[in-house]
Scaffold this motif. Sequence first.
Motif, PDB file in Angstrom:
ATOM      1  N   THR A 166       0.854  -1.181   0.000  1.00 48.41           N
ATOM      2  CA  THR A 166       0.000   0.000   0.000  1.00 48.41           C
ATOM      3  C   THR A 166       0.895   1.238   0.000  1.00 48.41           C
ATOM      4  N   GLY A 167       0.412   2.279  -0.553  1.00 47.96           N
ATOM      5  CA  GLY A 167       1.198   3.506  -0.622  1.00 47.96           C
ATOM      6  C   GLY A 167       1.100   4.095  -2.003  1.00 47.96           C
ATOM      7  N   ASP A 168       1.782   5.216  -2.189  1.00 46.76           N
ATOM      8  CA  ASP A 168       1.695   5.942  -3.445  1.00 46.76           C
ATOM      9  C   ASP A 168       2.533   5.326  -4.558  1.00 46.76           C
ATOM     10  N   SER A 169       3.662   4.726  -4.218  1.00 44.65           N
ATOM     11  CA  SER A 169       4.557   4.263  -5.271  1.00 44.65           C
ATOM     12  C   SER A 169       5.034   2.843  -4.984  1.00 44.65           C
ATOM     13  N   GLU A 170       5.044   2.032  -6.016  1.00 44.43           N
ATOM     14  CA  GLU A 170       5.576   0.677  -5.870  1.00 44.43           C
ATOM     15  C   GLU A 170       7.065   0.644  -6.178  1.00 44.43           C
ATOM     16  N   VAL A 171       7.615   1.749  -6.676  1.00 42.14           N
ATOM     17  CA  VAL A 171       9.036   1.806  -7.025  1.00 42.14           C
ATOM     18  C   VAL A 171       9.877   1.866  -5.755  1.00 42.14           C
ATOM     19  N   PHE A 172       9.442   2.659  -4.791  1.00 47.08           N
ATOM     20  CA  PHE A 172      10.195   2.812  -3.553  1.00 47.08           C
ATOM     21  C   PHE A 172       9.726   1.781  -2.538  1.00 47.08           C
ATOM     22  N   GLN A 173      10.516   1.591  -1.514  1.00 46.87           N
ATOM     23  CA  GLN A 173      10.210   0.595  -0.493  1.00 46.87           C
ATOM     24  C   GLN A 173       9.178   1.102   0.521  1.00 46.87           C
ATOM     25  N   GLY A 174       8.677   2.315   0.336  1.00 47.19           N
ATOM     26  CA  GLY A 174       7.708   2.879   1.267  1.00 47.19           C
ATOM     27  C   GLY A 174       6.375   2.162   1.210  1.00 47.19           C
ATOM     28  N   GLY A 175       5.589   2.336   2.250  1.00 53.54           N
ATOM     29  CA  GLY A 175       4.266   1.727   2.285  1.00 53.54           C
ATOM     30  C   GLY A 175       4.277   0.432   3.074  1.00 53.54           C
ATOM     31  N   ASP A 176       3.115   0.022   3.472  1.00 52.98           N
ATOM     32  CA  ASP A 176       2.972  -1.208   4.235  1.00 52.98           C
ATOM     33  C   ASP A 176       2.620  -2.362   3.310  1.00 52.98           C
ATOM     34  N   ILE A 177       3.004  -3.551   3.715  1.00 51.91           N
ATOM     35  CA  ILE A 177       2.636  -4.747   2.962  1.00 51.91           C
ATOM     36  C   ILE A 177       1.383  -5.324   3.607  1.00 51.91           C
ATOM     37  N   THR A 178       0.373  -5.535   2.800  1.00 54.87           N
ATOM     38  CA  THR A 178      -0.889  -6.107   3.264  1.00 54.87           C
ATOM     39  C   THR A 178      -1.015  -7.508   2.695  1.00 54.87           C
ATOM     40  N   GLN A 179      -1.548  -8.409   3.516  1.00 54.92           N
ATOM     41  CA  GLN A 179      -1.716  -9.794   3.083  1.00 54.92           C
ATOM     42  C   GLN A 179      -3.142 -10.234   3.347  1.00 54.92           C
ATOM     43  N   LYS A 180      -3.691 -10.970   2.389  1.00 60.88           N
ATOM     44  CA  LYS A 180      -5.027 -11.530   2.531  1.00 60.88           C
ATOM     45  C   LYS A 180      -4.927 -13.035   2.317  1.00 60.88           C
ATOM     46  N   THR A 181      -5.475 -13.803   3.246  1.00 58.38           N
ATOM     47  CA  THR A 181      -5.501 -15.257   3.117  1.00 58.38           C
ATOM     48  C   THR A 181      -6.904 -15.681   2.730  1.00 58.38           C
ATOM     49  N   THR A 182      -6.988 -16.532   1.714  1.00 54.23           N
ATOM     50  CA  THR A 182      -8.265 -17.087   1.284  1.00 54.23           C
ATOM     51  C   THR A 182      -8.235 -18.586   1.536  1.00 54.23           C
ATOM     52  N   TRP A 183      -9.295 -19.099   2.163  1.00 53.77           N
ATOM     53  CA  TRP A 183      -9.388 -20.528   2.462  1.00 53.77           C
ATOM     54  C   TRP A 183     -10.288 -21.201   1.439  1.00 53.77           C
ATOM     55  N   HIS A 184      -9.836 -22.349   0.952  1.00 55.28           N
ATOM     56  CA  HIS A 184     -10.562 -23.111  -0.054  1.00 55.28           C
ATOM     57  C   HIS A 184     -10.867 -24.499   0.506  1.00 55.28           C
ATOM     58  N   ARG A 185     -12.075 -24.970   0.289  1.00 51.17           N
ATOM     59  CA  ARG A 185     -12.462 -26.332   0.677  1.00 51.17           C
ATOM     60  C   ARG A 185     -12.155 -27.234  -0.515  1.00 51.17           C
ATOM     61  N   ILE A 186     -11.321 -28.232  -0.303  1.00 53.48           N
ATOM     62  CA  ILE A 186     -10.913 -29.150  -1.365  1.00 53.48           C
ATOM     63  C   ILE A 186     -11.578 -30.499  -1.126  1.00 53.48           C
ATOM     64  N   SER A 187     -12.231 -31.039  -2.146  1.00 52.56           N
ATOM     65  CA  SER A 187     -12.851 -32.368  -2.087  1.00 52.56           C
ATOM     66  C   SER A 187     -12.220 -33.234  -3.164  1.00 52.56           C
ATOM     67  N   VAL A 188     -11.839 -34.457  -2.782  1.00 53.36           N
ATOM     68  CA  VAL A 188     -11.201 -35.378  -3.719  1.00 53.36           C
ATOM     69  C   VAL A 188     -12.081 -36.619  -3.814  1.00 53.36           C
ATOM     70  N   PHE A 189     -12.680 -36.835  -4.982  1.00 53.14           N
ATOM     71  CA  PHE A 189     -13.584 -37.958  -5.204  1.00 53.14           C
ATOM     72  C   PHE A 189     -12.924 -39.114  -5.944  1.00 53.14           C
ATOM     73  N   ARG A 190     -11.974 -38.813  -6.837  1.00 50.20           N
ATOM     74  CA  ARG A 190     -11.358 -39.847  -7.681  1.00 50.20           C
ATOM     75  C   ARG A 190     -10.666 -40.885  -6.797  1.00 50.20           C
ATOM     76  N   PRO A 191     -11.026 -42.173  -6.913  1.00 45.34           N
ATOM     77  CA  PRO A 191     -10.562 -43.200  -5.969  1.00 45.34           C
ATOM     78  C   PRO A 191      -9.063 -43.218  -5.688  1.00 45.34           C
ATOM     79  N   GLY A 192      -8.201 -43.299  -6.676  1.00 49.74           N
ATOM     80  CA  GLY A 192      -6.761 -43.348  -6.410  1.00 49.74           C
ATOM     81  C   GLY A 192      -6.254 -42.082  -5.754  1.00 49.74           C
ATOM     82  N   LEU A 193      -6.636 -40.940  -6.291  1.00 49.59           N
ATOM     83  CA  LEU A 193      -6.201 -39.657  -5.762  1.00 49.59           C
ATOM     84  C   LEU A 193      -6.781 -39.407  -4.376  1.00 49.59           C
ATOM     85  N   ARG A 194      -8.023 -39.807  -4.176  1.00 47.32           N
ATOM     86  CA  ARG A 194      -8.688 -39.645  -2.877  1.00 47.32           C
ATOM     87  C   ARG A 194      -7.895 -40.355  -1.777  1.00 47.32           C
TER      88      ARG A 194
END
Length: 159
Positions: free
Chosen positions: A78-106
Amino acid sequence: MSSIKLKTAVEMLRRPLQQVFCQFVRHESESTMPSVLERSLNRIQLLGRVGQDPVMRQMEGKNPVTIFSLATNEMWRTGDSEVFQGGDITQKTTWHRISVFRPGLRDVAYQYVKKGARIYVEGKIDYGEYTDKNNVRRQATTVIAENIIFLSDHLKEKE
């Protein structure tokens, strides 16, 4: 280049392009089928860390399924410029539900995927509905895994 040669070159290019296009969109005569049938694509690729050890569930009369969660992270400055090291780093985590049906892979996923493991999952997205224990209708988004690649040494066979 003469107009005849140019016209021939255009025709030579048009045929392969038309063949490729027809692989994706099929046209039927209007008397047989008035609408156009077209192919579609439902693909997802995820690279992340497993949130919890997999569980295997089996509903009565249905095949078993291995289920686990996968976290993916997105970071930006975040911040005005991505060229300089200024600004804070923001992180977003997204959770995904994974289902495995295929017999061998499951079975492989159930046996070897472990919390904290870094894995790549390829599959398709499924949007569904279910009724919870309080009889409330809920929506769920699930990734149906069709391929899993193990990327870390966090994988140990369960005892």
